[in-house]
Design an enzyme around this catalytic site. Structure first.
Site, PDB file in Angstrom:
ATOM      1  N   LYS A 284     -45.619  45.229 -42.619  1.00  0.00           N
ATOM      2  CA  LYS A 284     -45.293  46.309 -41.704  1.00  0.00           C
ATOM      3  C   LYS A 284     -43.884  46.129 -41.123  1.00  0.00           C
ATOM      4  O   LYS A 284     -43.358  45.021 -41.140  1.00  0.00           O
ATOM      5  CB  LYS A 284     -46.326  46.204 -40.584  1.00  0.00           C
ATOM      6  CG  LYS A 284     -46.534  47.405 -39.728  1.00  0.00           C
ATOM      7  CD  LYS A 284     -47.795  47.143 -38.905  1.00  0.00           C
ATOM      8  CE  LYS A 284     -47.730  47.646 -37.487  1.00  0.00           C
ATOM      9  NZ  LYS A 284     -47.159  48.918 -37.233  1.00  0.00           N
ATOM     10  N   GLY A 285     -43.333  47.179 -40.574  1.00  0.00           N
ATOM     11  CA  GLY A 285     -41.995  47.124 -39.978  1.00  0.00           C
ATOM     12  C   GLY A 285     -41.925  46.113 -38.832  1.00  0.00           C
ATOM     13  O   GLY A 285     -42.828  46.057 -38.003  1.00  0.00           O
ATOM     14  N   GLY A 286     -40.877  45.321 -38.807  1.00  0.00           N
ATOM     15  CA  GLY A 286     -40.593  44.450 -37.677  1.00  0.00           C
ATOM     16  C   GLY A 286     -41.409  43.164 -37.571  1.00  0.00           C
ATOM     17  O   GLY A 286     -41.283  42.439 -36.588  1.00  0.00           O
ATOM     18  N   VAL A 287     -42.232  42.864 -38.583  1.00  0.00           N
ATOM     19  CA  VAL A 287     -43.079  41.666 -38.475  1.00  0.00           C
ATOM     20  C   VAL A 287     -42.323  40.370 -38.777  1.00  0.00           C
ATOM     21  O   VAL A 287     -42.792  39.277 -38.452  1.00  0.00           O
ATOM     22  CB  VAL A 287     -44.330  41.750 -39.393  1.00  0.00           C
ATOM     23  CG1 VAL A 287     -45.264  42.857 -38.935  1.00  0.00           C
ATOM     24  CG2 VAL A 287     -43.940  41.937 -40.850  1.00  0.00           C
ATOM     25  N   GLY A 288     -41.177  40.498 -39.431  1.00  0.00           N
ATOM     26  CA  GLY A 288     -40.381  39.296 -39.721  1.00  0.00           C
ATOM     27  C   GLY A 288     -40.110  39.063 -41.196  1.00  0.00           C
ATOM     28  O   GLY A 288     -39.769  37.950 -41.598  1.00  0.00           O
TER      29      GLY A 288
ATOM     30  N   THR B 218     -37.591  40.033 -43.105  1.00  0.00           N
ATOM     31  CA  THR B 218     -36.208  39.623 -43.387  1.00  0.00           C
ATOM     32  C   THR B 218     -35.975  38.184 -42.918  1.00  0.00           C
ATOM     33  O   THR B 218     -35.399  37.371 -43.649  1.00  0.00           O
ATOM     34  CB  THR B 218     -35.221  40.581 -42.698  1.00  0.00           C
ATOM     35  OG1 THR B 218     -35.472  41.903 -43.195  1.00  0.00           O
ATOM     36  CG2 THR B 218     -33.789  40.209 -42.998  1.00  0.00           C
ATOM     37  N   SER B 219     -36.462  37.849 -41.717  1.00  0.00           N
ATOM     38  CA  SER B 219     -36.257  36.485 -41.197  1.00  0.00           C
ATOM     39  C   SER B 219     -36.934  35.470 -42.110  1.00  0.00           C
ATOM     40  O   SER B 219     -36.344  34.446 -42.462  1.00  0.00           O
ATOM     41  CB  SER B 219     -36.861  36.349 -39.795  1.00  0.00           C
ATOM     42  OG  SER B 219     -36.400  37.362 -38.959  1.00  0.00           O
TER      43      SER B 219
ATOM     44  N   ASP C 264     -33.327  47.312 -48.245  1.00  0.00           N
ATOM     45  CA  ASP C 264     -33.407  48.045 -46.991  1.00  0.00           C
ATOM     46  C   ASP C 264     -32.037  48.665 -46.705  1.00  0.00           C
ATOM     47  O   ASP C 264     -31.033  47.957 -46.672  1.00  0.00           O
ATOM     48  CB  ASP C 264     -33.774  47.024 -45.906  1.00  0.00           C
ATOM     49  CG  ASP C 264     -34.004  47.655 -44.555  1.00  0.00           C
ATOM     50  OD1 ASP C 264     -33.638  48.838 -44.400  1.00  0.00           O
ATOM     51  OD2 ASP C 264     -34.527  46.978 -43.679  1.00  0.00           O
TER      52      ASP C 264
ATOM     53  N   ASN D   8     -46.820  35.715 -38.275  1.00  0.00           N
ATOM     54  CA  ASN D   8     -45.602  35.399 -37.525  1.00  0.00           C
ATOM     55  C   ASN D   8     -45.753  35.818 -36.058  1.00  0.00           C
ATOM     56  O   ASN D   8     -46.640  36.597 -35.713  1.00  0.00           O
ATOM     57  CB  ASN D   8     -44.433  36.140 -38.198  1.00  0.00           C
ATOM     58  CG  ASN D   8     -43.087  35.744 -37.635  1.00  0.00           C
ATOM     59  OD1 ASN D   8     -42.895  34.622 -37.163  1.00  0.00           O
ATOM     60  ND2 ASN D   8     -42.146  36.676 -37.688  1.00  0.00           N
TER      61      ASN D   8
HETATM   62  N1  LIG Z   1     -41.010  34.059 -35.087  1.00  0.00           N
HETATM   63  C1  LIG Z   1     -40.097  34.807 -34.468  1.00  0.00           C
HETATM   64  N2  LIG Z   1     -39.746  34.526 -33.197  1.00  0.00           N
HETATM   65  C2  LIG Z   1     -38.830  35.268 -32.545  1.00  0.00           C
HETATM   66  N3  LIG Z   1     -38.201  36.321 -33.060  1.00  0.00           N
HETATM   67  C3  LIG Z   1     -38.509  36.659 -34.334  1.00  0.00           C
HETATM   68  C4  LIG Z   1     -39.467  35.925 -35.100  1.00  0.00           C
HETATM   69  N4  LIG Z   1     -39.557  36.503 -36.328  1.00  0.00           N
HETATM   70  C5  LIG Z   1     -38.708  37.537 -36.323  1.00  0.00           C
HETATM   71  N5  LIG Z   1     -38.076  37.643 -35.141  1.00  0.00           N
HETATM   72  C6  LIG Z   1     -37.093  38.643 -34.708  1.00  0.00           C
HETATM   73  O1  LIG Z   1     -37.773  39.892 -34.725  1.00  0.00           O
HETATM   74  C7  LIG Z   1     -36.926  40.929 -35.219  1.00  0.00           C
HETATM   75  C8  LIG Z   1     -37.555  41.544 -36.452  1.00  0.00           C
HETATM   76  O2  LIG Z   1     -37.588  40.558 -37.484  1.00  0.00           O
HETATM   77  P1  LIG Z   1     -37.185  40.918 -38.973  1.00  0.00           P
HETATM   78  O3  LIG Z   1     -35.963  41.729 -38.994  1.00  0.00           O
HETATM   79  O4  LIG Z   1     -37.212  39.656 -39.743  1.00  0.00           O
HETATM   80  O5  LIG Z   1     -38.446  41.820 -39.339  1.00  0.00           O
HETATM   81  P2  LIG Z   1     -38.626  42.800 -40.594  1.00  0.00           P
HETATM   82  O6  LIG Z   1     -40.056  42.761 -40.923  1.00  0.00           O
HETATM   83  O7  LIG Z   1     -37.647  42.481 -41.636  1.00  0.00           O
HETATM   84  O8  LIG Z   1     -38.247  44.191 -39.923  1.00  0.00           O
HETATM   85  P3  LIG Z   1     -37.975  45.580 -40.699  1.00  0.00           P
HETATM   86  O9  LIG Z   1     -39.312  46.093 -41.083  1.00  0.00           O
HETATM   87  O10 LIG Z   1     -37.293  46.399 -39.662  1.00  0.00           O
HETATM   88  O11 LIG Z   1     -37.106  45.252 -41.881  1.00  0.00           O
HETATM   89  C9  LIG Z   1     -35.589  40.282 -35.488  1.00  0.00           C
HETATM   90  O12 LIG Z   1     -34.779  40.452 -34.368  1.00  0.00           O
HETATM   91  C10 LIG Z   1     -35.928  38.796 -35.655  1.00  0.00           C
HETATM   92  O13 LIG Z   1     -34.846  37.955 -35.295  1.00  0.00           O
HETATM   93 MG   LIG Z   2     -36.208  43.675 -42.606  1.00  0.00          MG
END
Ligand SMILES: Nc1ncnc2c1ncn2[C@@H]1O[C@H](COP(=O)(O)OP(=O)(O)OP(=O)(O)O)[C@@H](O)[C@H]1O
Ligand SMILES: [Mg+2]
Length: 325
Positions: free
Chosen positions: A20-24, A26-27, A49, A263
Site C-alpha cells: 500500500k502507499g506510504g508503508v515503506g 522505497t525505504s 514511481d 514496518n
Molecule cells: N520504519 C520507519 N520509521 C520511520 N520512518 C519511516 C519508516 N519507514 C518509512 N519511513 C518514512 O515514511 C515515509 C514513507 O516511506 P516510503 O517512501 O519508503 O514508503 P512507500 O511505500 O515507498 O511510499 P509510496 O507508496 O508513496 O511510494 C518516508 O518519509 C520514509 O522515510
Molecule cells: Mg515509494
C-alpha cells in the site's frame, strides 16, 4: 526473522517490493539494495514511481531515466527512475507511427466498431503504464549486467492491475485480431471490386509483439528461481487487509512470495498516553498479522524517530532488515 533468505540466495536476481502507499516500499527496497551491494553484489535499484522517490530516499538526483551510480555506498549500486507515462507515450507514438492506422480506424468506424480503437488511442488499457515500465526493467534484467535488480513498485492497486494485464490484452487483442482479419477480407474484397491493391497494415504485427513482450514479462515474474516479491505492510487493519489481498493476487498469478515485512511498529511507551494507545492498537493488529501471515517469513521493523533519508540511515534500516544474516 529477516530478509536474509534473499541475501543468502544468489539466484534471486529480481526482487520486487510492493504494498500500500506510504508503508515503506522505497525505504526498504533502498536499504536492501545498499545491503546487497555492500555484501559484494552488483546491484541496480529501479523505481517506476513517477514521484522520483529514489532520489528522495538516497538524497541524490536519480531522475532523468538513466542508470546512475549511487554515491556513498561501499559497493556497486546504481539507481534508475523510469517514468511510466513516458513509456506509454512512446508506445502510443509507435502504434501511431507504425500504423494502427487511420485506415483501420476509418474502416472500423464504418462498421460501427470505433469503440475498439478509441480504447487503444484514448484510454490506454489498464496497467499499460506499469507494463511498459516493467518491460524496460525486464529488458535490463535479461542483459544480465547485474547480480541483483531491486524493483520498488507502485502502490498495491497498480501492481494488481498490472498482473491482470496479459489477460486483458489477450482478450482485447483477440477481439482486435479477429476483427482485423474479418475486416481485411472485407476491405480486400471491396478494393478488388474497385481495382485497388490492398495496403499493408502492420497493426496486427505490432499488437502481437506487444502481447509476446507482456507474456515474456509474466514468465519472468513467475520464475521462482530468480524472481520473488516481498510484501510490505504496516500494523494497521487497512494495510494488513490490503496485504492479504495482494498475497492472494500474487499467489493466483503464481508469483513467489516468501517474505512479508511489517514496518513502522511503535515502541512501547507508557509515559505518553498517545504513544501508549498507538502501541496497544498496533499490538492487536500485529497479533492478527502474525497469524494471517504465518505461512511467510515475517520481518518486523520499528517506527524510527526520523525519516529514513540518505545512505547512512538506509544502512541502519538495512542492519535491522538483515539482522540475522
Ligand atoms: N520504519 C520507519 N520509521 C520511520 N520512518 C519511516 C519508516 N519507514 C518509512 N519511513 C518514512 O515514511 C515515509 C514513507 O516511506 P516510503 O517512501 O519508503 O514508503 P512507500 O511505500 O515507498 O511510499 P509510496 O507508496 O508513496 O511510494 C518516508 O518519509 C520514509 O522515510
Ligand atoms: Mg515509494
Amino acid at each position: 526473522m529477516s530478509l536474509s533468505n534473499i541475501a543468502n540466495d544468489p539466484n534471486k536476481r529480481m526482487i520486487l517490493f510492493g504494498g500500500k502507499g506510504g508503508v515503506g516500499k522505497t525505504s526498504i527496497s533502498s536499504a536492501t539494495a545498499i545491503y546487497l551491494a555492500e555484501q559484494g553484489d552488483k546491484v541496480l535499484i529501479i523505481s517506476t514511481d513517477p514521484a522520483h522517490s529514489l532520489s528522495d530516499a538516497f538524497s541524490q538526483d536519480l531522475s532523468g531515466g538513466e542508470v546512475i551510480q549511487i554515491e556513498g555506498v561501499d559497493g556497486d549500486l546504481c539507481g534508475l527512475e523510469i517514468s511510466p507515462e513516458k513509456g506509454t507515450e512512446e508506445v502510443k507514438h509507435m502504434l501511431e507511427e507504425e500504423g494502427v492506422s487511420d485506415e483501420l480506424n476509418q474502416s472500423l468506424s464504418m462498421l460501427g466498431l470505433d469503440d475498439l480503437t478509441s480504447d487503444l488511442h484514448q484510454n490506454t488499457p489498464p496497467g499499460m503504464d506499469e507494463a511498459v515500465a516493467l518491460s524496460q526493467v525486464m529488458q535490463i534484467a535479461r542483459q544480465g549486467d547485474y547480480d541483483r535488480i531491486i524493483l520498488d513498485t507502485a502502490p498495491t492497486g497498480h501492481t494488481i492491475r498490472l498482473l491482470s494485464l496479459p489477460e486483458f490484452l489477450d482478450s482485447f487483442l483477440g477481439r482486435l485480431l479477429k476483427m482485423r482479419v474479418k475486416l481485411s477480407n472485407t476491405l480486400a474484397f471491396f478494393k478488388s471490386m474497385v481495382g485497388m491493391e490492398a495496403e499493408k497494415d502492420r497493426s496486427v504485427e505490432i499488437m502481437e509483439k506487444l502481447k509476446e513482450n507482456i507474456l515474456q514479462i509474466r514468465e519472468d515474474l513467475q520464475n521462482h528461481t530468480e524472481t520473488e516479491f516481498v510484501v510490505v505492510s504496516i500494523p494497521t487493519l487497512m494495510s494488513v487487509y490490503e496485504s492479504e489481498r495482494l498475497l492472494v493476487a500474487l499467489t493466483e498469478q503464481n508469483i513467489l512470495v516468501r517474505n512479508v515485512v511489517i514496518n513502522q511498529i511503535m515502541p512501547r511507551n507508557e509515559s505518553c498516553p498517545f504513544c501508549s494507545a498507538r502501541y496497544h492498537s498496533q499490538q492487536e493488529v500485529l497479533e492478527y498479522a502474525r497469524q494471517v501471515f504465518s505461512d511467510y517469513v515475517q520481518t518486523e521493523l520499528p517506527y524510527l524517530a526520523e525519516e529514513v533519508k540518505g545512505v547512512e540511515k538506509l544502512r541502519k534500516l538495512a542492519s535491522m532488515i538483515f539482522s540475522d544474516a
